[in-house]
Write a protein that holds these residues in place. Structure first.
Motif, mmCIF file in Angstrom:
data_model
loop_
_atom_site.group_PDB
_atom_site.id
_atom_site.type_symbol
_atom_site.label_atom_id
_atom_site.label_comp_id
_atom_site.label_asym_id
_atom_site.label_seq_id
_atom_site.Cartn_x
_atom_site.Cartn_y
_atom_site.Cartn_z
ATOM 1 N N ASN A 161 45.305 -24.735 52.287
ATOM 2 C CA ASN A 161 43.905 -25.138 53.025
ATOM 3 C C ASN A 161 42.935 -23.913 52.894
ATOM 4 N N ASN A 162 43.441 -22.560 53.292
ATOM 5 C CA ASN A 162 42.567 -21.565 53.195
ATOM 6 C C ASN A 162 42.027 -21.330 52.034
ATOM 7 N N HIS A 219 41.567 -23.735 49.272
ATOM 8 C CA HIS A 219 40.791 -24.879 49.075
ATOM 9 C C HIS A 219 39.500 -24.613 50.026
ATOM 10 N N ASP A 220 39.560 -24.206 51.368
ATOM 11 C CA ASP A 220 38.440 -23.957 51.928
ATOM 12 C C ASP A 220 37.373 -22.928 51.436
ATOM 13 N N GLU A 221 38.037 -22.003 50.956
ATOM 14 C CA GLU A 221 37.334 -20.838 50.422
ATOM 15 C C GLU A 221 36.658 -21.405 49.232
ATOM 16 N N LYS A 253 33.508 -23.998 49.894
ATOM 17 C CA LYS A 253 32.432 -23.646 50.800
ATOM 18 C C LYS A 253 31.202 -23.580 50.022
#
Length: 436
Positions: A237-238, A240-242, A245
């Motif tokens: 998740n970390n 993917h979010d990075e 964004k």
């Protein structure tokens, strides 16, 4: 009403329940991974690399973690199987075939410009990896927990995420356009028959082993597996979010991956002069404190458990302990679990050479001053084994003085090669006691 889980005494029932849970969690993981990686099919080269590069930091940590797990295990089929996996991860004797190197070869063949790898690891994921390692080597955690955390978590769960990522990756236009230039060897090993066979064999061996475990061990295995699943979900998740964004959002914090120092140790002689300041303090948030001391002040991390972290603080020995939530920093002392003992925090002292430590013990006894903890050996047969003694000054401030079997292991998480060849610690402590 009691919320305590009933203990299951039928090992067969316990085993069946565990595998039913494992299958359920893996099905959830497949769905999670499929949804998460869908964007990869249309990702720009830069976003693609932002996602792909983060996995390399797990590949580097995984080898050390498996080695540490093997070191804790008793001889048996699972231990031998994990040793085979470790041998495979290391390239079967050829460093050019080691899996971290193969993954770097893959990243390099993508032909995408990027900063130095050392500057790219997401700080939140570094914390996840370090927490997993701390749990793995925590003496309070069972071997079964470690097998669930890194054995199943590394071989079974990891393969699910990689397989789903690969399905979307090969459909990306940039990847398709240069597919013949990309080094696919890492992926051939991890999404083909090779890795699937590993996963199936591990499951069969573990099924046989679980059937012989006590119920509490099965519960520990389940706890380790659950923690692994949570960590993997957070890890990706970390990433993917990075990678997804907007450009207007600030980039995520980066952190250096901790490494194990395999430098040649210097055998400690009785005439070696050592005087290293040692301070143990309480902190509100262990991970926030680690970030401050390591990333802001430049300390290097050594050993760690769930409630403490050893730090090389400009050559001195600083230990940060998780303070109980109901206490205020600076308002009284507390007891912190440390390798089978409870140590008083805060405390300070000096790491000394053997002769100075022994002379100090004799001096304290000659003055008829009482110890809180008399001279004894701590962490026997573990990296960082040392002689220690605790006392308090007239105001109640706690002091500790140590002498390490091998001073090169003050911050180590593994043995230095020459540790077992260094003798005299037991004799040193006995001599200190004889003067009492």
């Amino acid at each position: 009403m009691s919320t305590e889980r009933p203990r299951i005494c039928d090992s067969r029932t316990d085993t069946d329940r565990f595998w039913a849970l494992a299958d359920q969690l893996q099905e959830q993981t497949v769905g999670h991974a499929s949804d998460m990686f869908a964007f990869v099919e249309q990702a720009s080269p830069q976003r693609l690399f932002s996602l792909l590069v983060q996995y390399r930091y797990f590949t580097a940590c995984y080898i050390c973690d498996i080695a540490l797990l093997i070191a804790r295990m008793h001889p048996g089929k699972i231990r031998s199987f994990l040793a085979d996996i470790l041998f495979d991860e290391l390239g079967a004797g050829d460093h050019r075939e080691a899996h971290p190197q193969l993954y770097d070869d893959f990243l390099g063949s993508l032909g995408i410009e990027h900063p130095a790898f050392d500057d790219m690891a997401l700080a939140d994921n570094v914390s996840l990896l370090e927490r997993a390692r701390a749990s793995l080597i925590d003496p309070a955690r069972s071997i079964a927990y470690g097998i669930g955390l890194r054995g199943m978590g590394g071989e079974c769960v990891c393969q699910i995420y990689l397989a789903r990522l690969y399905r979307h990756l090969i459909l990306n236009p940039y990847v398709r356009a240069r597919a013949d230039k990309i080094d696919w060897k890492f992926w051939d090993l991890h999404v083909g028959e090779h890795d699937i066979a590993h996963r199936e064999k591990f499951r069969k061996l573990l099924t046989d082993e679980v059937a012989r475990m006590e119920p509490d061990a099965v519960h520990a295995l389940e706890a380790g597996y659950r923690d692994s699943m949570k960590a993997w979900s957070a890890f990706w998740n970390n990433i993917h979010d990075e990678a997804t964004k907007s450009e207007a959002q600030p980039p995520g914090r980066r952190a250096a991956i901790g490494h194990l120092d395999f430098g040649t140790p210097v055998t400690q002689r009785s005439d070696q002069q050592i005087a290293q300041f040692h301070l143990a303090i309480g902190v509100h948030d262990l991970m926030a404190a680690r970030q401050f001391y390591c990333e802001v002040l430049g300390a290097r991390q050594g050993r760690s458990t769930n409630n403490l972290i050893d730090l090389d603080f400009y050559g001195h020995h600083l230990v940060i302990h998780q303070q109980p939530r109901d206490q205020t920093i600076g308002n009284g002392a507390f007891g912190s679990a440390f390798y089978g003992e409870t140590v008083k925090v805060p405390h300070f002292g000096i790491n000394l050479d053997w002769d100075s430590w022994s002379a100090l013990a004799e001096r304290i006894q000659l003055h008829d001053y009482r110890f809180i903890d008399p001279p004894h050996i701590r962490m026997r047969d573990l990296p960082g084994e040392h002689a220690t003694m605790f006392l308090a000054d007239p105001s109640g401030n706690a002091l500790e003085f140590k002498a390490f079997r091998n001073h090169d292991e003050v911050f180590a998480v593994i043995f230095s090669p020459d540790t077992k060849d260094i003798h005299g610690l037991d004799k040193l402590v006995q001599s200190a006691r004889d003067h009492r």
